[in-house]
Design a protein around this motif. Sequence first.
Motif, PDB file in Angstrom:
ATOM      1  N   ARG A  32       0.007   2.503   1.765  1.00 20.10           N
ATOM      2  CA  ARG A  32      -0.410   2.179   3.125  1.00 20.10           C
ATOM      3  C   ARG A  32       0.431   1.000   3.593  1.00 20.10           C
ATOM      4  N   THR A  33       0.938   1.121   4.809  1.00 22.52           N
ATOM      5  CA  THR A  33       1.694   0.026   5.418  1.00 22.52           C
ATOM      6  C   THR A  33       0.722  -0.785   6.256  1.00 22.52           C
ATOM      7  N   LEU A  58      -3.484   2.443  -2.359  1.00 23.05           N
ATOM      8  CA  LEU A  58      -4.733   2.862  -1.728  1.00 23.05           C
ATOM      9  C   LEU A  58      -5.931   2.051  -2.208  1.00 23.05           C
ATOM     10  N   ALA A  61      -5.676  -1.385  -0.483  1.00 24.02           N
ATOM     11  CA  ALA A  61      -5.896  -1.214   0.957  1.00 24.02           C
ATOM     12  C   ALA A  61      -7.387  -1.037   1.243  1.00 24.02           C
ATOM     13  N   GLU A  62      -8.061  -0.254   0.419  1.00 26.31           N
ATOM     14  CA  GLU A  62      -9.505  -0.051   0.591  1.00 26.31           C
ATOM     15  C   GLU A  62     -10.268  -1.352   0.346  1.00 26.31           C
ATOM     16  N   THR A  65     -10.146  -3.827   3.412  1.00 16.88           N
ATOM     17  CA  THR A  65     -10.620  -3.450   4.743  1.00 16.88           C
ATOM     18  C   THR A  65     -11.906  -4.202   5.041  1.00 16.88           C
TER      19      THR A  65
END
Length: 73
Positions: A32-33, A58, A61-62, A65
């Motif tokens: 993910r960017t 991933l 990134a998760e 968030t």
Amino acid sequence: MHCLECHAEGRDSSAVGVCHTCGAAVCAHHVRTVTRSVRHGSLVGTPGERQERTLQCLVCAEAHTPAAAAHTR
């Protein structure tokens, strides 16, 4: 270098980058960017602002968030 996530799934995929947070090699499917604004400049005058781009796997990134942060409290 091969993608860590693909390796765990029993496949070999070439990595396109490295997660900025954990250092795992990631392929185009598992990356993910993330962009964010970075302010810079002196204390006097108008600061400049530019966009910074980082790569995350991933998992990271998760974890980063806002929704994930609300579940951990």
